[in-house]
Design a protein around this motif. Structure first.
Motif, PDB file in Angstrom:
ATOM      1  N   SER A 165      -7.264  -8.221 -12.537  1.00 18.36           N
ATOM      2  CA  SER A 165      -8.309  -7.196 -12.571  1.00 18.36           C
ATOM      3  C   SER A 165      -8.772  -6.998 -14.005  1.00 18.36           C
ATOM      4  CB  SER A 165      -7.770  -5.886 -12.003  1.00 18.36           C
ATOM      5  OG  SER A 165      -6.570  -5.506 -12.646  1.00 18.36           O
ATOM      6  N   ARG A 221      -6.204  -9.565  -1.427  1.00 15.18           N
ATOM      7  CA  ARG A 221      -6.890  -8.325  -1.067  1.00 15.18           C
ATOM      8  C   ARG A 221      -6.398  -7.166  -1.922  1.00 15.18           C
ATOM      9  NH1 ARG A 221      -6.141 -10.353   4.141  1.00 15.18           N
ATOM     10  NH2 ARG A 221      -4.303  -9.032   4.447  1.00 15.18           N
ATOM     11  N   ALA A 222      -5.063  -7.080  -2.106  1.00 12.55           N
ATOM     12  CA  ALA A 222      -4.496  -6.002  -2.917  1.00 12.55           C
ATOM     13  C   ALA A 222      -4.981  -6.083  -4.359  1.00 12.55           C
ATOM     14  CB  ALA A 222      -2.971  -6.049  -2.868  1.00 12.55           C
ATOM     15  N   ARG A 226      -7.843  -6.606  -5.252  1.00 14.06           N
ATOM     16  CA  ARG A 226      -9.151  -5.954  -5.320  1.00 14.06           C
ATOM     17  C   ARG A 226      -9.099  -4.474  -4.957  1.00 14.06           C
ATOM     18  NH1 ARG A 226     -10.157 -10.584  -2.267  1.00 14.06           N
ATOM     19  NH2 ARG A 226     -10.365  -9.301  -0.394  1.00 14.06           N
ATOM     20  N   THR A 227      -8.132  -4.081  -4.115  1.00 17.19           N
ATOM     21  CA  THR A 227      -8.210  -2.758  -3.497  1.00 17.19           C
ATOM     22  C   THR A 227      -7.080  -1.807  -3.843  1.00 17.19           C
ATOM     23  OG1 THR A 227      -7.020  -3.535  -1.520  1.00 17.19           O
ATOM     24  CG2 THR A 227      -9.426  -3.774  -1.539  1.00 17.19           C
ATOM     25  N   SER A 253       0.823  -1.214   0.000  1.00 15.94           N
ATOM     26  CA  SER A 253       0.000   0.000   0.000  1.00 15.94           C
ATOM     27  C   SER A 253       0.855   1.261   0.000  1.00 15.94           C
ATOM     28  CB  SER A 253      -0.924   0.008   1.226  1.00 15.94           C
ATOM     29  OG  SER A 253      -0.172  -0.119   2.427  1.00 15.94           O
ATOM     30  N   ARG A 295      -2.786  -3.918  -8.923  1.00 10.04           N
ATOM     31  CA  ARG A 295      -3.830  -4.928  -8.706  1.00 10.04           C
ATOM     32  C   ARG A 295      -3.554  -6.184  -9.520  1.00 10.04           C
ATOM     33  NH1 ARG A 295      -7.151  -0.322  -9.170  1.00 10.04           N
ATOM     34  NH2 ARG A 295      -7.856  -0.928 -11.264  1.00 10.04           N
ATOM     35  N   GLY A 320      -4.653   0.909  -5.492  1.00  6.13           N
ATOM     36  CA  GLY A 320      -5.056   2.084  -6.253  1.00  6.13           C
ATOM     37  C   GLY A 320      -4.648   2.070  -7.709  1.00  6.13           C
TER      38      GLY A 320
END
Length: 548
Positions: free
Chosen positions: A191, A157-158, A160-161, A129, A168, A163
């Protein structure tokens, strides 16, 4: 002008690399280096191991060595990895905010030995992040190598989330790699392509990459093909590199050599098919470069760096006036010479067609970037294509150069209009996505008209961009300069948007799938392995893919 499409972007560069490659020794002077026991000092030393600017052909050279402060020489990839302060030094780079220190720090953490995985994994999980998307991308890639079960969940998780779309996608891919290593069957999808009205590629679109033989060493491409299939790839173009044309006016090719050819096509095709990939076999006839004398070869292999540099400088000066990479301007002086050249080329290409047929290849390329000969000797080429059809019963394509394809008048004899699509897209230093798409619209309009005229779909037999600032201006040209992998990524995004919107283009083979220099984000070459463009391609390829 250097011609596009040679392995790494230039036949002359590959020849030079093969002949002149020398062991790189990076010297870290002990007197000038602060003590390596302190994280900041060690970060300084690690930064010095990896130069900001490297040659694009560095990826072909021998394993770099590093000279340690105590005078020992060790492989660069092991230097300082056992230092207790290594992880702290990498964290210092992550926090420095200077240049590309942050992605370097993340990348370095992925190079530690197995004994230190537990130490670096938590750091990399935090970097996912990071405010610098470059560091987040490198952290995701590093976790593919060093992550465990905890990393697998965090990467999912990354995926999906995060930036950045590239982060992703890298996180999703890395989660798959970790899961595969842990023996898990579940996969994490990349993604999807943007939902802003952009249509996906058609299911039957040939989702291809140009694949270099170095990726098959050791297992005949088995693991490489599986990785490509996980990225949505459905086709690979396996090409040779045959520097057998001795000059623009020389009608007789040198005897075919297996040095850069394909020794195990049967196994490569079988392994590609096992991974769900179809195969285009694509022989590359190249111009022969300067051949060093025996004495020059002795010096190049010798221990004297100054003597080597003098020989390299002399060869480069001599090579500057030669006709390297000029196969697209081939032109015999007499009809008799043309007859001899076609006889020689037939002796070169027909065995490859037989090899492709015996191996079960799915498509064959009859020639690449020999456009002047096609324009001048259309009848000879038509006879040769008919002979090739006698040997290979699958679809045939020819790979024309982007700046001379429209002079060719025999597309009706082939199954596709094939183009090495290194079209200049923009002269701007940092073009926007919209500007790149506009560049594709200009380049592709004449091809659409040709597709309608000849009743043939278009196949981009090569398309790609070096990861440098001039990628959109001169897509065929590699240079020794600072890398810009994010512009390369943007060029890929624009390319795939253009392809998805034009159903008369039935496939593309992106140049190039080959190892990058390390770290990949400083590699200025065409290769996309380990770079953001790899995942731009993967996101588009995975969406709606099918098998043609």
């Amino acid at each position: 002008m250097r011609r596009p499409g040679d392995p790494g972007g230039s036949a002359s560069r590959r020849a030079r690399a093969a002949l002149l490659a020398v062991l790189l020794v990076l010297v870290l002077p002990a007197a000038a280096s602060p003590p390596a026991s302190e994280p900041e000092a060690l970060a300084w030393s690690l930064r010095g191991l990896y130069p900001n600017t490297i040659e694009p052909w560095e990826r072909w050279r021998g394993r770099p060595m590093a000279r340690m402060p105590d005078g020992r020489e060790v492989p660069r990839e092991t230097a300082f990895r056992d230092d207790p302060a290594f992880a702290a030094a990498a964290e210092h780079l992550l926090a420095s905010g200077k240049g590309d220190d942050a992605p370097l720090g993340a990348w370095l953490l992925g190079t530690v030995p197995a004994t230190r995985l537990a130490e670096v994994e938590p750091v990399l999980l935090g970097v996912l992040s990071h405010s610098d998307r470059r560091a987040g991308f490198e952290a995701a890639m590093a976790l593919a190598e060093v992550g465990g079960a905890k990393s697998r969940d965090a990467l999912a998780r990354a995926a999906r989330t995060a930036g950045s779309a590239e982060v992703r996608a890298a996180a999703a891919w890395s989660a798959q790699e970790v899961g595969r290593r842990l023996g898990e069957a579940e996969t994490v999808p990349l993604s999807p392509v943007p939902a802003d009205g952009v249509v996906p590629l058609a299911p039957a679109f040939r989702r291809g990459v140009s694949w270099w033989l170095s990726e098959g060493r050791g297992d005949d491409g088995r693991s490489s093909f599986r990785s490509l299939a996980a990225l949505g790839v459905t086709w690979v173009s396996i090409h040779t590199w045959d520097p057998l044309q001795n000059g623009l006016y020389d009608p007789v090719l040198s005897p075919r050599s297996r040095r850069f050819g394909v020794r195990n096509l049967q196994a490569l095709v079988a392994n590609a098919h096992s991974a769900g990939l179809a195969v285009l076999f694509k022989p590359h006839l190249e111009m022969r470069g300067y051949r060093p004398t025996p004495e020059e070869r002795r010096i190049l292999r010798g221990p004297d760096p100054e003597a080597r540099h003098r020989v390299i400088a002399r060869i480069e000066a001599l090579s500057a006036g030669r006709e390297h990479g000029g196969h697209n301007r081939l032109s015999m002086r007499t009809d008799a010479d043309w007859a001899r050249w076609f006889e020689s080329y037939q002796d070169y290409i027909l065995p490859y067609a037989r090899d492709a047929q015996a191996a079960g290849a799915d498509m064959f390329c009859v020639g690449r970037e020999l456009d002047s000969s096609m324009v001048q000797r259309e009848a000879d080429w038509r006879r040769l294509i008919a002979r090739i059809r006698d040997e290979f019963d699958g679809p045939l394509v020819y790979s024309a150069n982007f700046d001379s394809w429209d002079g060719i008048q025999l597309w009706d004899a082939l199954d596709f209009i094939g183009v090495s699509a290194y079209f200049p897209l923009s002269d701007r230093a940092d073009p926007s996505l919209g500007e790149l798409e506009a560049g594709w619209a200009r380049a592709l309009e004449p091809l659409e008209a040709a597709s309608k005229r000849w009743g043939r779909p278009v196949l981009l037999t090569e398309a790609g961009f070096p990861s440098i600032a001039s990628a959109a201006r001169s897509p065929w040209k590699e240079e020794k300069t600072r890398a810009d992998v994010w512009l390369q990524s943007r060029c890929y995004e624009a390319t795939l948007r253009a392809l998805a919107d034009r159903p008369w283009i039935e496939g593309a083979f992106f140049w190039l799938w080959e190892r990058s220099s390390e770290p990949a984000f400083r590699d200025p070459s065409h290769t996309i392995k380990g770079k953001p463009a790899m995942f731009v391609m993967g996101r588009w390829y995975e969406a709606g893919r099918g098998r043609s």
